[in-house]
Enzyme design. Structure first.
Site, PDB file in Angstrom:
ATOM      1  N   ILE A 129      21.627  -5.148  54.466  1.00 30.00           N
ATOM      2  CA  ILE A 129      22.413  -5.783  55.534  1.00 30.00           C
ATOM      3  C   ILE A 129      21.418  -6.301  56.565  1.00 30.00           C
ATOM      4  O   ILE A 129      20.483  -5.579  56.936  1.00 30.00           O
ATOM      5  CB  ILE A 129      23.468  -4.826  56.153  1.00 30.00           C
ATOM      6  CG1 ILE A 129      24.276  -5.540  57.252  1.00 30.00           C
ATOM      7  CG2 ILE A 129      22.837  -3.562  56.672  1.00 30.00           C
ATOM      8  CD1 ILE A 129      25.552  -4.801  57.654  1.00 30.00           C
ATOM      9  N   ALA A 130      21.595  -7.532  56.982  1.00 35.39           N
ATOM     10  CA  ALA A 130      20.628  -8.126  57.907  1.00 35.39           C
ATOM     11  C   ALA A 130      21.271  -9.274  58.688  1.00 35.39           C
ATOM     12  O   ALA A 130      22.121 -10.000  58.159  1.00 35.39           O
ATOM     13  CB  ALA A 130      19.422  -8.650  57.140  1.00 35.39           C
TER      14      ALA A 130
ATOM     15  N   GLU B 243      20.670   4.101  52.555  1.00 36.13           N
ATOM     16  CA  GLU B 243      19.391   4.603  53.074  1.00 36.13           C
ATOM     17  C   GLU B 243      18.982   3.720  54.232  1.00 36.13           C
ATOM     18  O   GLU B 243      19.158   2.500  54.165  1.00 36.13           O
ATOM     19  CB  GLU B 243      18.286   4.526  52.014  1.00 36.13           C
ATOM     20  CG  GLU B 243      18.411   5.541  50.914  1.00 36.13           C
ATOM     21  CD  GLU B 243      19.134   4.974  49.713  1.00 36.13           C
ATOM     22  OE1 GLU B 243      19.237   3.732  49.617  1.00 36.13           O
ATOM     23  OE2 GLU B 243      19.629   5.762  48.893  1.00 36.13           O
TER      24      GLU B 243
ATOM     25  N   ASN C 138      14.664   3.238  62.299  1.00 42.25           N
ATOM     26  CA  ASN C 138      15.563   2.100  62.565  1.00 42.25           C
ATOM     27  C   ASN C 138      16.821   2.592  63.276  1.00 42.25           C
ATOM     28  O   ASN C 138      17.907   2.674  62.716  1.00 42.25           O
ATOM     29  CB  ASN C 138      15.912   1.407  61.242  1.00 42.25           C
ATOM     30  CG  ASN C 138      16.594   0.069  61.448  1.00 42.25           C
ATOM     31  OD1 ASN C 138      16.992  -0.270  62.564  1.00 42.25           O
ATOM     32  ND2 ASN C 138      16.724  -0.704  60.383  1.00 42.25           N
TER      33      ASN C 138
ATOM     34  N   TYR D 116      25.754   2.217  61.785  1.00 39.09           N
ATOM     35  CA  TYR D 116      26.394   2.993  60.728  1.00 39.09           C
ATOM     36  C   TYR D 116      27.193   4.163  61.314  1.00 39.09           C
ATOM     37  O   TYR D 116      28.288   4.467  60.846  1.00 39.09           O
ATOM     38  CB  TYR D 116      25.343   3.514  59.745  1.00 39.09           C
ATOM     39  CG  TYR D 116      24.510   2.417  59.098  1.00 39.09           C
ATOM     40  CD1 TYR D 116      25.102   1.223  58.687  1.00 39.09           C
ATOM     41  CD2 TYR D 116      23.139   2.566  58.897  1.00 39.09           C
ATOM     42  CE1 TYR D 116      24.342   0.226  58.108  1.00 39.09           C
ATOM     43  CE2 TYR D 116      22.378   1.566  58.302  1.00 39.09           C
ATOM     44  CZ  TYR D 116      22.988   0.395  57.917  1.00 39.09           C
ATOM     45  OH  TYR D 116      22.249  -0.599  57.345  1.00 39.09           O
TER      46      TYR D 116
HETATM   47  C1  LIG Z   1      20.997  -3.668  61.988  1.00 35.07           C
HETATM   48  C2  LIG Z   1      21.543  -5.081  62.199  1.00 35.07           C
HETATM   49  C3  LIG Z   1      22.115  -5.584  60.883  1.00 35.07           C
HETATM   50  C4  LIG Z   1      22.683  -5.015  63.246  1.00 35.07           C
HETATM   51  O1  LIG Z   1      23.229  -6.326  63.387  1.00 35.07           O
HETATM   52  P1  LIG Z   1      23.942  -6.785  64.747  1.00 35.07           P
HETATM   53  O2  LIG Z   1      24.605  -8.080  64.457  1.00 35.07           O
HETATM   54  O3  LIG Z   1      23.006  -6.705  65.872  1.00 35.07           O
HETATM   55  O4  LIG Z   1      25.058  -5.637  64.852  1.00 35.07           O
HETATM   56  P2  LIG Z   1      26.238  -5.563  65.938  1.00 35.07           P
HETATM   57  O5  LIG Z   1      26.109  -6.646  66.924  1.00 35.07           O
HETATM   58  O6  LIG Z   1      27.514  -5.449  65.185  1.00 35.07           O
HETATM   59  O7  LIG Z   1      25.967  -4.183  66.617  1.00 35.07           O
HETATM   60  C5  LIG Z   1      24.723  -3.978  67.268  1.00 35.07           C
HETATM   61  C6  LIG Z   1      24.932  -3.673  68.734  1.00 35.07           C
HETATM   62  O8  LIG Z   1      25.543  -4.734  69.413  1.00 35.07           O
HETATM   63  C7  LIG Z   1      26.680  -4.277  70.151  1.00 35.07           C
HETATM   64  N1  LIG Z   1      27.721  -5.281  70.078  1.00 35.07           N
HETATM   65  C8  LIG Z   1      28.596  -5.455  69.077  1.00 35.07           C
HETATM   66  N2  LIG Z   1      29.428  -6.464  69.360  1.00 35.07           N
HETATM   67  C9  LIG Z   1      29.034  -6.940  70.563  1.00 35.07           C
HETATM   68  C10 LIG Z   1      29.480  -7.983  71.392  1.00 35.07           C
HETATM   69  N3  LIG Z   1      30.533  -8.756  71.049  1.00 35.07           N
HETATM   70  N4  LIG Z   1      28.833  -8.222  72.545  1.00 35.07           N
HETATM   71  C11 LIG Z   1      27.778  -7.460  72.888  1.00 35.07           C
HETATM   72  N5  LIG Z   1      27.321  -6.456  72.154  1.00 35.07           N
HETATM   73  C12 LIG Z   1      27.944  -6.189  71.013  1.00 35.07           C
HETATM   74  C13 LIG Z   1      27.109  -3.057  69.447  1.00 35.07           C
HETATM   75  O9  LIG Z   1      27.762  -2.172  70.338  1.00 35.07           O
HETATM   76  C14 LIG Z   1      25.829  -2.512  68.983  1.00 35.07           C
HETATM   77  O10 LIG Z   1      25.232  -1.783  69.984  1.00 35.07           O
HETATM   78  P3  LIG Z   1      24.835  -0.311  69.695  1.00 35.07           P
HETATM   79  O11 LIG Z   1      23.920  -0.387  68.494  1.00 35.07           O
HETATM   80  O12 LIG Z   1      24.144   0.090  70.942  1.00 35.07           O
HETATM   81  O13 LIG Z   1      26.105   0.403  69.430  1.00 35.07           O
HETATM   82  C15 LIG Z   1      20.445  -6.046  62.735  1.00 35.07           C
HETATM   83  O14 LIG Z   1      19.868  -5.477  63.867  1.00 35.07           O
HETATM   84  C16 LIG Z   1      19.347  -6.346  61.717  1.00 35.07           C
HETATM   85  O15 LIG Z   1      19.476  -7.276  60.922  1.00 35.07           O
HETATM   86  N6  LIG Z   1      18.248  -5.594  61.767  1.00 35.07           N
HETATM   87  C17 LIG Z   1      17.085  -5.870  60.871  1.00 35.07           C
HETATM   88  C18 LIG Z   1      17.413  -5.571  59.449  1.00 35.07           C
HETATM   89  C19 LIG Z   1      17.820  -4.125  59.289  1.00 35.07           C
HETATM   90  O16 LIG Z   1      17.213  -3.246  59.860  1.00 35.07           O
HETATM   91  N7  LIG Z   1      18.862  -3.874  58.459  1.00 35.07           N
HETATM   92  C20 LIG Z   1      19.334  -2.538  58.165  1.00 35.07           C
HETATM   93  C21 LIG Z   1      18.557  -1.993  57.021  1.00 35.07           C
HETATM   94  S1  LIG Z   1      19.124  -0.354  56.605  1.00 35.07           S
END
Ligand SMILES: CC(C)(COP(=O)(O)OP(=O)(O)OC[C@H]1O[C@@H](n2cnc3c(N)ncnc32)[C@H](O)[C@@H]1OP(=O)(O)O)[C@@H](O)C(=O)NCCC(=O)NCCS
Length: 162
Positions: A81-82, A115, A120, A127
């Site tokens: 997931i990314a 995993e 991270n 999750y």
């Molecule tokens: C992990 C990952 C997929 C999360 O994606 P994301 O789009 O940032 O996820 P979300 O926005 O749904 O949630 C992340 C945060 O944003 C916040 N958020 C969600 N919707 C929001 C909104 N509308 N406005 C502001 N913040 C928001 C969430 O509360 C969350 O905060 P928290 O982590 O403090 O609870 C991304 O950071 C990523 O691609 N990382 C690199 C790859 C990776 O590590 N993948 C996982 C491998 S196991």
């Protein structure tokens, strides 16, 4: 399904190149190969599909996120997931995960495993918000670097067996 900035749809073979660009940006040490994505997508179509791969596309048609789930019997695994860094924090990761979990239910899985690198915390928080719980570690799972994986598990709603 949409956010203000992206639409989710099934990943197809023509998405592999843009997905790989993001893959190399976000997982520079252990990026998947083209062949790995082809092999996963081969299991994601047709009446006997066991995998689900999804992309998020911005209004200009750019891939800004992707995710994949593999099921085997009554267990599913979040394979990847990314989300593009420019879109972090906008809820796209949550939408992608919601899509995968919906498919885990459709595949009649009782539980979903994943995993995640122990360092991270951002992904772990995502999750946890969905109810995943830590169940153990895989030592040195991520190479190079010898980083441990935290294994997390979610019981799929309505299929609880224990
Ligand atoms: C992990 C990952 C997929 C999360 O994606 P994301 O789009 O940032 O996820 P979300 O926005 O749904 O949630 C992340 C945060 O944003 C916040 N958020 C969600 N919707 C929001 C909104 N509308 N406005 C502001 N913040 C928001 C969430 O509360 C969350 O905060 P928290 O982590 O403090 O609870 C991304 O950071 C990523 O691609 N990382 C690199 C790859 C990776 O590590 N993948 C996982 C491998 S196991």
């Amino acid at each position: 399904m949409t956010t203000a900035t992206a639409v989710l749809r099934e990943m197809r073979w023509w998405d592999i190149d843009p997905v790989l660009e993001l893959e190399h940006e976000l997982f520079p040490d252990d990026a998947w190969s083209t062949g790995m994505f082809w092999s996963e997508l081969a299991r994601a179509r047709g009446p006997r599909a066991t995998h689900r791969y999804v992309v998020a596309e911005d209004p200009d048609g750019r891939v800004v996120g992707y995710a994949g789930l593999a099921s085997a019997g009554d267990l599913a695994d979040v394979q990847t997931i990314a989300v593009s860094r420019s879109h972090w924090g906008g809820g796209l990761g949550s939408e992608l995960l919601t899509d995968l979990l919906r498919h885990a239910t459709a595949f009649e899985c009782a539980a979903v495993l994943l995993e995640v690198r122990v360092d991270n915390t951002r992904a772990q928080k995502l999750y946890e918000r969905f109810g995943f719980e830590p169940i153990g570690f895989r030592r040195g799972y991520y190479q190079p670097g010898n980083i441990d994986a935290l294994v997390m598990r979610l019981t799929v709603q309505g299929t609880e067996t224990d």
